[in-house]
Design a protein around this motif. Sequence first.
Motif, mmCIF file in Angstrom:
data_model
loop_
_atom_site.group_PDB
_atom_site.id
_atom_site.type_symbol
_atom_site.label_atom_id
_atom_site.label_comp_id
_atom_site.label_asym_id
_atom_site.label_seq_id
_atom_site.Cartn_x
_atom_site.Cartn_y
_atom_site.Cartn_z
ATOM 1 N N TYR A 159 0.862 -1.148 0.054
ATOM 2 C CA TYR A 159 -0.042 -0.094 -0.028
ATOM 3 C C TYR A 159 0.980 1.244 0.036
ATOM 4 N N ALA A 160 1.945 1.279 0.658
ATOM 5 C CA ALA A 160 2.924 2.584 0.780
ATOM 6 C C ALA A 160 3.319 2.490 -0.642
ATOM 7 N N LEU A 170 0.497 -13.403 -1.038
ATOM 8 C CA LEU A 170 -0.884 -13.862 -1.104
ATOM 9 C C LEU A 170 -0.708 -15.323 -0.428
ATOM 10 N N CYS A 171 -0.005 -16.297 -0.879
ATOM 11 C CA CYS A 171 -0.041 -17.568 -0.409
ATOM 12 C C CYS A 171 0.105 -17.601 1.111
ATOM 13 N N THR A 174 -7.525 -7.684 -1.439
ATOM 14 C CA THR A 174 -8.091 -6.359 -2.058
ATOM 15 C C THR A 174 -6.889 -5.792 -2.755
ATOM 16 N N SER A 175 -5.445 -5.958 -1.964
ATOM 17 C CA SER A 175 -4.269 -5.212 -2.693
ATOM 18 C C SER A 175 -4.203 -5.666 -4.115
ATOM 19 N N VAL A 199 -3.594 -2.198 -6.051
ATOM 20 C CA VAL A 199 -2.143 -2.102 -6.586
ATOM 21 C C VAL A 199 -1.862 -3.452 -7.380
ATOM 22 N N LYS A 200 -2.357 -3.324 -8.513
ATOM 23 C CA LYS A 200 -2.415 -4.552 -9.419
ATOM 24 C C LYS A 200 -0.927 -4.844 -9.586
ATOM 25 N N PRO A 201 -0.647 -6.249 -9.520
ATOM 26 C CA PRO A 201 0.643 -6.827 -9.731
ATOM 27 C C PRO A 201 1.062 -6.525 -11.443
#
Length: 135
Positions: free
Chosen positions: A34-35, A54-55, A123-124, A128-130
Amino acid sequence: MISEQWLLLLLADAILILHVLFVAFVVLGLLAIYAGYFLAWQWVRHRVFRIVHLCAIGYVVGQTWLGMICPLTTWEMALRAEAGAVTYAGSFIQHWLHSLLYYSAPDWVFGIVYSVFGGLVLTSWWVVKPSKRIH
């Protein structure tokens, strides 16, 4: 010569350090994501980093829903017990939160906290799309 007890305690401490690093990766990883959105850090969009992150939280949430104690906690406590050292009850997080903050909560509270945190990680992926390609 190194005693077996000393070696067992050294292994238990190594697992504890690994566990702390895992928790730091999950917590600080989300903060960094997020930063990075606001500071335009491109590395937080690295697909492999995001999948591993995520995992990691997915594993924590899953084991909590299943009522399991983390295998790292179990392994560490087994090594300490084998060495004749004092062990602790409950999960790793409960133990250290209690030790550091003098706070303890029922398992369901941690399940909710982990699930909400997992939701923030999920949600990230939209906020903040990879990156589309794997680096």
